[in-house]
Design a protein around this motif. Structure first.
Motif, mmCIF file in Angstrom:
data_model
loop_
_atom_site.group_PDB
_atom_site.id
_atom_site.type_symbol
_atom_site.label_atom_id
_atom_site.label_comp_id
_atom_site.label_asym_id
_atom_site.label_seq_id
_atom_site.Cartn_x
_atom_site.Cartn_y
_atom_site.Cartn_z
ATOM 1 N N GLU A 1 0.854 -1.180 0.000
ATOM 2 C CA GLU A 1 0.000 0.000 0.000
ATOM 3 C C GLU A 1 0.897 1.239 0.000
ATOM 4 O O GLU A 1 1.698 1.413 0.914
ATOM 5 C CB GLU A 1 -0.871 -0.024 1.272
ATOM 6 C CG GLU A 1 -1.737 1.185 1.477
ATOM 7 C CD GLU A 1 -2.990 1.165 0.611
ATOM 8 O OE1 GLU A 1 -3.441 0.062 0.244
ATOM 9 O OE2 GLU A 1 -3.488 2.249 0.303
ATOM 10 N N PRO A 2 0.777 2.111 -0.992
ATOM 11 C CA PRO A 2 1.637 3.303 -1.006
ATOM 12 C C PRO A 2 1.296 4.224 0.159
ATOM 13 O O PRO A 2 0.120 4.440 0.455
ATOM 14 C CB PRO A 2 1.293 3.987 -2.345
ATOM 15 C CG PRO A 2 0.538 2.968 -3.125
ATOM 16 C CD PRO A 2 -0.105 2.048 -2.161
ATOM 17 N N TYR A 3 2.309 4.704 0.827
ATOM 18 C CA TYR A 3 2.090 5.662 1.911
ATOM 19 C C TYR A 3 3.421 6.337 2.245
ATOM 20 O O TYR A 3 4.445 5.673 2.396
ATOM 21 C CB TYR A 3 1.541 4.970 3.152
ATOM 22 C CG TYR A 3 1.317 5.929 4.305
ATOM 23 C CD1 TYR A 3 0.369 6.957 4.188
ATOM 24 C CD2 TYR A 3 2.042 5.820 5.492
ATOM 25 C CE1 TYR A 3 0.167 7.839 5.228
ATOM 26 C CE2 TYR A 3 1.838 6.702 6.537
ATOM 27 C CZ TYR A 3 0.899 7.716 6.412
ATOM 28 O OH TYR A 3 0.700 8.594 7.434
ATOM 29 N N THR A 4 3.370 7.643 2.356
ATOM 30 C CA THR A 4 4.567 8.375 2.745
ATOM 31 C C THR A 4 4.367 8.878 4.162
ATOM 32 O O THR A 4 3.544 9.759 4.406
ATOM 33 C CB THR A 4 4.806 9.588 1.815
ATOM 34 O OG1 THR A 4 4.718 9.122 0.464
ATOM 35 C CG2 THR A 4 6.160 10.197 2.064
ATOM 36 N N PRO A 5 5.067 8.303 5.111
ATOM 37 C CA PRO A 5 4.859 8.688 6.505
ATOM 38 C C PRO A 5 5.244 10.142 6.734
ATOM 39 O O PRO A 5 6.139 10.681 6.055
ATOM 40 C CB PRO A 5 5.796 7.757 7.289
ATOM 41 C CG PRO A 5 6.139 6.661 6.349
ATOM 42 C CD PRO A 5 6.059 7.238 4.978
ATOM 43 N N ALA A 6 4.561 10.757 7.702
ATOM 44 C CA ALA A 6 4.912 12.120 8.080
ATOM 45 C C ALA A 6 6.330 12.118 8.624
ATOM 46 O O ALA A 6 6.720 11.220 9.358
ATOM 47 C CB ALA A 6 3.933 12.632 9.129
ATOM 48 N N GLY A 7 7.101 13.096 8.239
ATOM 49 C CA GLY A 7 8.441 13.264 8.801
ATOM 50 C C GLY A 7 9.488 12.368 8.174
ATOM 51 O O GLY A 7 10.601 12.262 8.675
ATOM 52 N N VAL A 8 9.163 11.746 7.047
ATOM 53 C CA VAL A 8 10.121 10.836 6.436
ATOM 54 C C VAL A 8 11.316 11.606 5.857
ATOM 55 O O VAL A 8 12.401 11.061 5.692
ATOM 56 C CB VAL A 8 9.406 9.963 5.372
ATOM 57 C CG1 VAL A 8 9.252 10.727 4.073
ATOM 58 C CG2 VAL A 8 10.143 8.646 5.152
ATOM 59 N N ASP A 9 11.077 12.871 5.574
ATOM 60 C CA ASP A 9 12.151 13.673 4.961
ATOM 61 C C ASP A 9 13.350 13.837 5.871
ATOM 62 O O ASP A 9 14.453 14.136 5.413
ATOM 63 C CB ASP A 9 11.613 15.063 4.582
ATOM 64 C CG ASP A 9 10.519 14.945 3.529
ATOM 65 O OD1 ASP A 9 10.513 13.904 2.825
ATOM 66 O OD2 ASP A 9 9.679 15.862 3.432
#
Lengths: 342, 570, 394
Positions: A100-108
């Motif tokens: 499932e595509p998902y970009t977690p908060a704060g991954v940067d």
């Protein structure tokens, strides 16, 4: 009769009642993982503290088993998330459209190598682990086995029947070593090296940490194993040296993904957010020398000092793309000779 | 006398009630058949059909089997399995025979103790002797030198551990066979001045030959289908059982796993058939007039046999003891100080002590539900009049698990309960399915125990109650169950102990949060935490033995207090 | 056989003509009526179209060797085994398809079938408790029944503490507790010692007389049947061979089987020479058989050992001849000798001699006696017609 029925009924109620009551209050998130056993309890505790209303249920096995299981269950997925699995396996799942595509908060905030830069983002890096040699000095003296400085040293006759390494089909550590030798030496030379190594190998274990434990207990002279396990066994008093040969060593990244089709997507997303936090990374660093969050370090006692420097430039995509082919070839070469060796 | 003669008004037609009674029987038999179908037949069918399908569910005929036999590694495992099993059988049977001979045909002291010693391994998971032998003969083993440089990891270790694991099964069969002897034959032989060796060859051996064959068959099947021992001590020596695990768990190759399961089924089914044929032949081996043989003291023979029993019984206890002892050792072999830290399972195992409690729960559930179900089933099959066809079918299903190794049944469960179309799929990985699987796995022996107990009860009780217009369930409650109480306890303890120690059936089935103690042993051993594995195995042994002791105590109480009617005096 | 069966039934329960066909209403006195009852186990026919009537208050024995169908018949009457065909009436009610609980009978088995975990009291009360009677009433009834079977103070004991005979009395009391209309006894005495058996059979008979309950007892012991029954039903191979009073069965057996099974009988192979005359080997014998026997028929002639005359026989007497004593068997109160006619070696028969007679006549092996066979004691059983005989000879 009636008494029997009553007793049976009470037993059923006992077996299911308690569980059912719990489940109503909290969301059970089933997470498939290849994290080491001793990490699971603190991880569960940390996640449940950070994400209220969630109950973590682990299904733990070796990297290879979890990988095979996820693929086998693709029609009927039973996991909500995958955590602490080799990135090469997750890349394979991505190719199969299982994540499932998902970009977690704060991954940067994470080190670039630990982020999934190619959209859609499906995984979040957590830590890196590498293969080392656990070398039992006490046992080595008995057999006059020299301390290995290079991988080739392990093919010396003094090690015959006294080496142990993880099975690459079931263990992530096993596979990253095989992949490293093939990438580093080239396929032909790599297989030739493994042919020679196979002559010395007493057993291929199911898990990646077992070889170091066996070497630490003197059951074997040397074991190719997970880095952190080596440090830990030495700290516990085992007479071992944790060695990273000069040519460099293989490594893989452990990462987290959400499984496509999960019924607990919201909870899974919140856990994925936690994975990228500094606190989470501080937890990882209790068990791993190299973690995703910049500046979080906690090199454990007896961890080889030159580890980061000797991490070989790994190509995860190559590892993912060639996994099936390499494992088939490995099995053809070394599993058909299943006769006991000593 | 008029009171006796009076034809009272309560002798009224009660046909309606009885028809309900017959309906109750029919409904119960139907339920039993359904339960056995789900628990036994359908999983086996799922396994069977899976072996003819490819990974995507398409029918491929015998292609999987062809591939199996074309893969040298897999064929090698088959050969390895047969070799190890033959070797173990050749060692166990003479050993158990001599031991049983000492227990039944000599005058050695403390026979009860020696018998108990030989039965000890029953209370341990098969993994335990393997762990012990690693401590004894492993590369750091304290008796390593006895192997003269050979390695314990492989056939030697497997055979040694299997001998320990199978000894009680063979001993029980042979003690039963040797106890059944006609003393008059020995008197006749003695009267004719026959030498001792000839008596042995012409009287003792023929009398026990069915026992010997039966023991050999049982041991062979046990070894071929055991998973725990080769997993722990087999090293690179692959056998069928570990192949099935590798295929299904390691590579999630269900089709190939199913093929291995089918191959595993072959020796078990053959063994089952051989046993059935033998059993039929053994009828009337002993006439009703037979006089039990009473051994007379004979100093040299008794001394030799006593020595043998001390040796074997002592070894069994020591092997068990090594695992227990090792579980308290801090860091083998470099720090031999004692510690309890290996019992802090959270250090080695994500669920800590939970697997142990799961095992308790699962074994308890198996015993609590299994005992009434099995007994009621046996009662219906044995005593009911209605639904003859259904009862025959149920009996067949109840006898089926005898021929099915736990590993094979476990595989069947994976395929059946994991199938996307199965509405029971929600049960997959729950304690309930683990208990169901254990129940099915051990159904036959418990069923036979119940049937044997019921057969000993007068067959006319049901007729008498019918003539007295008492429904069968009243007689079941007031008479049959109280009479069979000792057998019911036997069944419950049998189910509990076996559910507690089993590995091979459940290794595929546990789910999140339902890992069992025996599986935790496998996992901790896999991760190299051998001391913790020994500790968990110790917990299993201690629990199983405690339950058995409790059973003996309860039996004694039952006999002295509640079962007063069994005793002639009083 | 078929004709014989109809004959015997008719003889047993005389009814107006035309009432003998199966399914018709029975004679008014009949309590139990069985019509055309058939039971097969696979290819084996255990009961072959059985017809039978038992009068109210009667004591009937089913007698026959094991496997003759007597127990099957009893169990069919009880409803414990189902017949394949046929009809059963008890007390005027058709119970052919009724379950056992709806048939109103009490049953006693050879094995006693007492519930071992219940006291004697509880065993006897077993059928009463289920009827929700007041406890005191049940207790009184149990007491009464135990007194009736002669075990007044044994109520608190468990069955295992009683002797076999006592246990069977308890079983009897239990069967009678619910005042059934029909008492079924399935070999009730077979498991007991000889002395106890003798004693108990008298008691059962006396009890039955007193209570007047219609009773059917299955036995393979002809002596028991002769001593106890009002009427005996002799069975063989799933059919009724004969029904009659003990006297009739013994004196005028309807078939060689009955003659052989009940009491002892010597059989001689013979041919019918003329009406009232048969030939055994070279010797011809007079028989007092009223039937018009066809000359040339093969026959068997039976004679009870006690009917052989030896005292005061004259050579001119009917059926008198000289016989040699081949063997003497001592049987306590009397002796049984094997006699062979001097001029016809095929004429061999058994003869019983009382101790008195032994002394008077001087019976000993090898001695020759003059014996006579009374014509009315010789029973002729026709084997086949002369035609069939010739056919088989050719």
């Amino acid at each position: 009769m009636r008494r029997w029925l009553l007793a049976a009924g009470a037993a059923i109620a006992l077996a299911f009642g308690s569980g059912a009551a719990d489940a109503q209050q909290r969301t059970r998130v089933t997470i498939y993982t290849a994290l080491e056993n001793e990490q699971l309890a603190p991880f569960k505790q940390a996640i449940e503290a950070a994400v209220p209303g969630v109950e973590v249920v682990w299904v733990r096995d070796s990297t290879g088993v979890i990988t095979a299981r996820v693929i086998a269950e693709r029609e009927n997925p039973r996991a909500d998330m995958i955590m602490g699995l080799a990135a090469s396996s997750l890349l394979m799942f991505e190719g199969m459209n299982l994540l499932e595509p998902y970009t977690p908060a704060g991954v940067d905030a994470l080190k670039p190598a630990f982020r999934d830069s190619a959209p859609p983002a499906t995984w979040t890096g957590m830590d890196a682990y590498l293969g080392v040699i656990c070398f039992n000095t006490t046992e080595a003296r008995r057999f006059n086995a020299p301390m290995p400085a290079t991988w080739q040293d392990l093919t010396k006759p003094e090690f015959r029947g006294r080496l142990v390494m993880p099975h690459p089909a079931s263990s992530g550590t096993g596979y990253l070593m095989v992949a490293m030798w093939l990438q580093q030496m080239g396929e032909e030379a790599g297989w030739r090296f493994m042919d020679a190594l196979h002559e010395n190998m007493a057993v291929y274990t199911h898990s990646g940490s077992a070889p170091c434990v066996q070497a630490a207990r003197g059951e074997r002279v040397a074991g190719i194993s997970l880095d952190m396990r080596g440090a830990r066994e030495r700290t516990q008093g085992a007479p071992i040296e944790v060695i990273i040969p000069a040519e460099g060593t293989g490594w893989d990244m452990e990462a987290t993904s959400i499984v496509r089709g999960t019924r607990n997507l919201e909870a899974a997303r919140r856990i994925a957010d936690w994975v990228a936090t500094r606190q989470a990374n501080e937890l990882y660093s209790r068990f791993y020398a190299v973690v995703a969050y910049p500046g979080v370090t906690n090199t454990p006692a007896n961890y080889p000092a030159n580890a980061e420097a000797r991490m070989f430039p790994n190509n995860f995509t190559w590892m993912a793309d060639n996994r099936e082919r390499i494992l088939a070839e490995w099995s053809r070469r070394y599993e058909s000779k299943a006769a006991p060796r000593n | 006398m008029s009171a006796v003669l009076q034809s009272s008004e309560d002798v009224l037609p009660t046909a309606r009630r009885f028809i309900t009674e017959q309906r109750v029987v029919a409904a119960l038999v139907g339920l039993l058949c359904l339960a056995l179908l789900v628990a036994i037949a359908l999983p086996l069918w799922a396994l069977l059909s899976k072996s003819f399908l490819n990974a995507d569910g398409g029918f491929v005929g015998l292609a999987n089997f062809a591939r199996y036999f074309a893969t040298p590694a897999l064929v090698q495992s088959l050969i390895n399995s047969v070799m190890v099993a033959s070797l173990a059988t050749c060692i166990v049977v003479p050993l158990a025979f001599t031991y049983a001979y000492a227990l039944t045909r000599s005058c050695i002291p403390a026979k009860g103790l020696f018998y108990a010693l030989a039965l000890l391994p029953i209370f341990a998971p098969s993994l335990l002797p393997a762990l012990s032998f690693i401590y004894i003969f492993g590369n750091q083993g304290f008796l390593k030198d006895l192997l003269f440089g050979a390695t314990i990891y492989g056939p030697i270790g497997i055979v040694m551990a299997q001998v320990f694991y199978c000894l009680p099964h063979a001993t029980m069969i042979l003690v039963a066979a040797l106890a059944l002897s006609d003393g008059r034959l020995y008197e006749a032989a003695a009267a004719l001045g026959t030498t001792r060796w000839r008596v042995f060859v012409t009287v003792t051996l023929p009398g026990a030959r069915y026992g010997v064959v039966s023991a050999a068959v049982v041991v062979f099947t046990l070894v071929v289908t055991d998973f725990g021992i080769p997993k722990v001590i087999g090293g690179q020596f692959a056998v069928l059982a570990t192949d099935a695990y590798k295929q299904v768990v390691g590579q999630q190759n269900f089709s190939m796993g199913a093929v291995v399961g089918m191959v595993l089924l072959v020796p078990a089914v053959l063994a089952f058939l051989v046993e059935q044929i033998l059993k039929r032949r053994q009828v009337a081996l002993l006439s009703a007039r037979a006089v039990p043989y009473a051994p007379r003291p004979e100093r040299r023979r008794d001394a030799a046999l006593l020595l043998f029993c001390i040796l074997v019984g002592g070894l069994v206890a020591s092997i068990l003891g090594v695992a227990v002892w090792a579980s308290f050792i801090k860091y083998w072999p470099y720090n031999l100080s004692l510690t309890l830290s290996n019992y802090d399972f959270a250090e080695f195992e994500p669920d800590g002590w939970q697997p142990y409690f799961n095992s308790l729960k699962m074994a308890g559930l198996t015993a609590l539900i299994g005992t009434p179900v099995i007994f009621l089933g046996a009662y219906l099959i044995e005593k009911a009049q209605a639904a003859a066809l259904g009862r025959f079918f149920a009996h067949f299903l109840a006898m089926l698990p005898m021929a099915v190794p736990g590993l094979v049944l476990g595989l069947g469960y994976v395929f059946f309960f994991n199938a996307p179309w199965n509405p029971l799929g929600a049960l997959y990985g729950t304690i309930a399915v683990l208990a169901l699987n254990s129940l099915a796995h051990f159904y036959t022996v418990a069923h036979i125990t119940a049937v044997t107990a019921l057969k000993q009860i007068d067959g006319e009780f049901e007729s008498v109650s019918a003539s007295l217009k008492v429904p069968f369930w009243t007689t079941l409650r007031r008479v049959t169950v109280p009479i069979c109480m000792p057998s019911l306890l036997d069944i419950a303890v049998y189910l509990f102990v076996n559910a507690m120690t089993t590995v091979s059936a459940v290794i595929f089935l546990y789910g999140p949060g339902t890992k069992l103690a025996s599986i935790a042993v496998v996992h901790m051993d896999e991760a190299g935490a051998i001391a913790a594995a020994a500790a968990m195995a110790t917990c299993i042994v201690v629990t199983a033995i405690a339950v058995k002791l409790l059973h003996l105590l309860l039996d004694a109480v039952l006999l002295s207090r509640l079962q007063r009617w069994r005793v002639r005096t009083g | 056989m078929t004709s014989l069966r109809f004959e015997t039934v008719d003889a047993a329960a005389p009814r107006p003509a035309g009432a003998s066909t199966a399914g018709a209403s029975a004679s008014p006195r009949a309590y139990l009526v069985v019509r055309g009852l058939t039971r097969r186990f696979g290819a084996f026919t255990a009961l072959d179209r059985i017809d039978l009537e038992v009068r109210r208050g009667e004591f009937v024995c089913f007698l026959g060797p094991s496997g003759c169908g007597k127990t099957t018949l009893l169990r069919a009457i009880a409803g414990l085994d189902r017949q394949d065909e046929g009809r059963i009436e008890i007390g005027g009610r058709d119970v052919s398809h009724a379950p056992p609980a709806d048939r109103d009978f009490g049953i006693v088995f050879q094995s006693y079938a007492l519930f071992p975990n219940l006291t004697v009291d509880d065993n006897v009360a077993y059928g009463l408790v289920n009827r929700r009677r007041p406890r005191a009433e049940i207790a009184a009834r149990v007491k009464e029944l135990l007194a009736l079977v002669g075990l007044p103070d044994q109520g608190a004991k468990f069955p295992v503490q009683l002797s076999g005979g006592q246990q069977q009395r308890v079983a009897l009391a239990r069967a009678l507790a619910t005042s059934p209309g029909l008492l079924l006894l399935d070999e009730p005495l077979s498991a007991l010692d000889a002395r106890v058996r003798l004693h108990l059979r008298e008691e059962i008979r006396a009890l039955q007389n007193r209570l007047g309950v219609t009773t059917i007892m299955v036995t393979h012991d002809q002596e028991e049947a002769l001593a106890m029954a009002d009427r005996i039903v002799v069975m063989n191979h799933g059919v009724i061979e004969q029904v009659g009073t003990p006297e009739e069965i013994y004196r005028t057996p309807a078939s060689a089987f009955v003659a052989d099974f009940v009491g002892t009988m010597s059989f001689l192979d013979a041919t019918v020479a003329a009406p009232g005359e048969i030939r055994v080997g070279a010797r011809s014998l007079r028989v007092a058989d009223g039937r018009a026997l066809v000359p040339g028929c093969a026959a068997r002639v039976g004679l009870r050992p006690e009917d052989v005359r030896v005292r005061g026989v004259h050579p001119d007497d009917e059926n008198a001849f000289e016989a040699t004593i081949e063997d003497v068997e001592f049987l306590g109160a009397f002796c049984r000798a094997r006699l062979v006619a001097r001029d016809a070696p095929g004429l061999a028969l058994l003869a019983d001699f009382s101790a008195n007679l032994m002394r008077d006549v001087g019976v000993e092996v090898g001695k020759t006696l003059l014996v006579a066979l009374p014509p009315d004691a010789l029973r002729v059983f026709v084997r086949s017609s002369p035609m069939a005989d010739e056919a088989s000879a050719s």
